[in-house]
Design an enzyme around this catalytic site. Structure first.
Site, PDB file in Angstrom:
ATOM      1  N   LYS A 186       0.856  -1.187   0.000  1.00  0.00           N
ATOM      2  CA  LYS A 186       0.000   0.000   0.000  1.00  0.00           C
ATOM      3  C   LYS A 186       0.891   1.235   0.000  1.00  0.00           C
ATOM      4  CE  LYS A 186      -4.442   0.627   2.361  1.00  0.00           C
ATOM      5  NZ  LYS A 186      -5.079   0.557   3.678  1.00  0.00           N
TER       6      LYS A 186
HETATM    7  O1  G3P Z   1      -8.005   1.162   5.287  1.00  0.00           O
HETATM    8  C1  G3P Z   1      -8.189   2.516   5.439  1.00  0.00           C
HETATM    9  C2  G3P Z   1      -9.589   2.985   5.744  1.00  0.00           C
HETATM   10  O2  G3P Z   1     -10.522   1.982   5.597  1.00  0.00           O
HETATM   11  C3  G3P Z   1      -9.688   3.807   6.983  1.00  0.00           C
HETATM   12  O3  G3P Z   1     -10.991   3.957   7.472  1.00  0.00           O
HETATM   13  O4  G3P Z   1     -12.579   4.604   9.248  1.00  0.00           O
HETATM   14  O5  G3P Z   1     -10.158   5.223   9.472  1.00  0.00           O
HETATM   15  O6  G3P Z   1     -11.613   6.367   7.818  1.00  0.00           O
HETATM   16  P1  G3P Z   1     -11.345   5.097   8.553  1.00  0.00           P
END
Ligand code: G3P
Length: 219
Positions: free
Chosen positions: A83
């Site tokens: 990533k």
């Molecule tokens: O994998 C990254 C992403 O899904 C992060 O999610 O909830 O931290 O905005 P969030």
């Protein structure tokens, strides 16, 4: 639509594997920090139980170190998707890793223009963050619609991996649009099963069945 689990918690992944719905896993530095274990050990452990792509994120910001980190992460297991953030160096790293046939997930995407750059850099996955756009008062799903349309227009192989999912409605909307992958926090995977009428209906069936005194399997 493929379902990835958005966690670095091996126990949560192990619990979900028997559902048959785990097609891959995504992690990020915050999830690794939350899990609290060594990154290489965590990624190897996840890759040993999940055959699909497992995203592991670089943390350097300069090209040379990003590339070294990406190559190291890819050496941990065959199914690692490196990533990289959507920055000029991230996209350069993406292109170089793809030339070496290493899977790459370009993350932190917030515009269709960024997604287009990632596709042109040969990304295996692009990760637009819908929940974080919603948090700003925008509609994250508008971005998914635009990216899916653009990728269709040009037959890009890059898969649209909807990230920062916060609700079952996000999953439904992404599926209606035709995104390839949703990465879900374990909580949202569990919520996908639920509807009050399913529970109510099942209780009623079981009550009525009990009254018959029958059993399906011969005694
Ligand atoms: O994998 C990254 C992403 O899904 C992060 O999610 O909830 O931290 O905005 P969030």
């Amino acid at each position: 639509m493929k379902f990835f689990v958005d966690t670095a918690d091996i126990k949560e992944i192990e619990e979900l594997i028997p559902t048959g719905f785990v097609d891959g896993v995504t992690t990020n530095p915050s999830l690794i920090a939350k899990n609290g274990d060594d990154m290489a050990k965590t990624i190897k452990a996840i890759c040993s139980i999940v055959p699909g792509p497992v995203s592991a994120e670089v943390t350097a910001t300069d090209f040379d170190t990003m590339l070294q980190e990406g190559e190291y992460l890819a050496s941990l297991a065959k199914n690692v998707a490196v990533k990289v953030p959507l920055t000029p160096n991230g996209l350069k790293t993406c292109k170089t890793l793809r030339e070496k046939n290493i899977m790459v997930n370009v993350t932190l995407c917030f515009t269709a223009a960024q997604a287009l750059l990632a596709a042109k850099a040969g990304a295996s996955f692009i990760s637009p963050f819908v929940g974080r756009l919603d948090d700003l008062g925008e509609n994250g799903m508008d971005l998914i619609e635009d990216i899916v349309d653009i990728f269709d227009n040009y037959d890009f192989d890059t898969e649209v991996l909807v990230a920062s999912i916060r609700s079952t409605q996000h999953v439904i909307d992404a599926a209606v649009i035709g995104a390839h992958v949703s990465t879900l926090p374990p909580k949202v995977i569990h919520e996908l099963y639920n509807h009050p009428l399913t529970e109510k209906g099942l209780n009623a069936f079981l009550e009525d069945w009990k009254k018959t005194g029958q059993s399906i399997l011969p005694k």
